[in-house]
Design an enzyme around this catalytic site. Structure first.
Site, PDB file in Angstrom:
ATOM      1  CB  SER A 156      12.652  40.818  87.027  1.00  0.00           C
ATOM      2  OG  SER A 156      13.961  40.340  87.273  1.00  0.00           O
ATOM      3  CG  ASP A 170      12.226  33.892  91.150  1.00  0.00           C
ATOM      4  OD1 ASP A 170      13.316  33.714  90.592  1.00  0.00           O
ATOM      5  OD2 ASP A 170      11.620  34.984  91.138  1.00  0.00           O
ATOM      6  CG  HIS A 194      12.639  35.553  87.807  1.00  0.00           C
ATOM      7  ND1 HIS A 194      12.531  36.342  88.940  1.00  0.00           N
ATOM      8  CD2 HIS A 194      13.107  36.382  86.821  1.00  0.00           C
ATOM      9  CE1 HIS A 194      12.915  37.575  88.665  1.00  0.00           C
ATOM     10  NE2 HIS A 194      13.255  37.634  87.383  1.00  0.00           N
TER      11      HIS A 194
END
Length: 296
Positions: free
Chosen positions: A167, A213, A245
């Site tokens: 991320s 995601d 995600h």
């Protein structure tokens, strides 16, 4: 399709050994021998080895307190216990926004067991943005090679370093790769970053994204990130089928297999792992794969 050129001095050429001696008036000639690369570690790779929960090396781990380091928030180091095969490459990995290393901790021993020293970092603040996480990844690598214990430092080849992260940690991975082109590999996982162009990245980079995601959609993050990296740089884009995600936060054999193969190929210059990168891997877990097809 681009052909890669391994960095100077990192790969020895195949040597033909001819041993000539007179035995009973005849010449005896030894058969050709294939020289292993100087950084090849472990047995010949197979899919089953890469898909297993642990690689061929036994590992140990040690904690790093935030009060004993500068530039990042401490973390956990995982390393092979073997010292008979020479030094290993090292990789620093960052968690994502609001997350701690525990969210990715399964990756530490898994990657280390394939012959790497791994530091999973804690960030200075769980709210740190990608640029800060990139600097912290580099600070963690500097700590490994300069200030870690002798047990750790003695196992590391300081010329073979890599970064990865999830991320915002993945966005930080791109920041670190751009800022330190001497790195040998980068693996952003579901990367998030407001910067969309990474034309300055020269480090071999594998971006792994998730088809489903919604936090860092591949259409506005992983895919443009990949496309912006110059075609002259080795790069790959792996999109996992129906993955959210948060796919790096639980054991994912497809992700780990490609990630380890990338690190082995570019940190260790181990061409035995090209077979897992080119031709493109496929299977039900893979939605898409793009690549420059590394080749020795």
């Amino acid at each position: 399709m681009q052909l890669s050129t391994p960095r100077s001095g990192a790969r020895t050429l195949t040597k033909l050994a001819l041993t000539v001696s007179l035995i009973g008036g005849a010449l005896a000639v030894a058969s050709p021998a294939q020289a292993a690369g100087p950084y090849d570690r472990g047995p010949d790779p197979t899919s089953s080895i890469l898909e297993a929960s642990r690689g061929p090396f036994a590992t140990s781990q040690t904690s790093v307190s935030s009060v004993s380091v500068s530039g990042f928030g401490g973390g956990t180091i995982y390393y092979p216990t073997d010292t008979s095969q020479g030094t290993f490459g090292a990789i620093a990995i960052s968690p994502g926004y609001t997350a701690r290393w525990s969210s990715l901790s399964w990756l530490g021993p898994r990657i280390a067991s394939h012959g790497f020293v791994v530091i999973g970092i804690e960030t200075n603040s769980v709210y740190d943005q990608p640029a800060s996480r990139g600097r912290q990844l580099l600070a963690a690598l500097d700590y490994l090679v300069e200030d870690s214990s002798t047990t750790i430092r003695s196992r590391i080849d300081a010329s073979r370093l890599a970064v990865a992260g999830h991320s915002m940690g993945g966005g930080g991975t791109l920041e670190a790769a751009r800022d330190r082109p001497s790195l040998q590999a980068a693996v952003p996982l579901a990367p998030w970053n407001l910067t969309k162009s990474w034309s300055g990245v020269r480090v071999p980079t594998m971006i792994i994204g998730g088809e489903s995601d919604t936090v860092a959609p591949v259409s506005s993050h992983s895919e443009p990130f990949y496309s912006s990296i110059p075609s002259s740089s080795e790069k790959a884009y792996l999109e996992l089928n129906n993955a959210s995600h948060f796919f790096p936060q639980s054991t994912n054999a497809t992700m780990a297999k490609s990630m380890v193969a990338w690190l082995k190929r570019f940190v260790d210059d181990d061409t035995r792992y090209e077979q897992f990168l080119c031709p493109a891997p496929s299977g039900l877990a893979i939605e898409e794969y793009r690549h420059t097809c590394p080749s020795s």
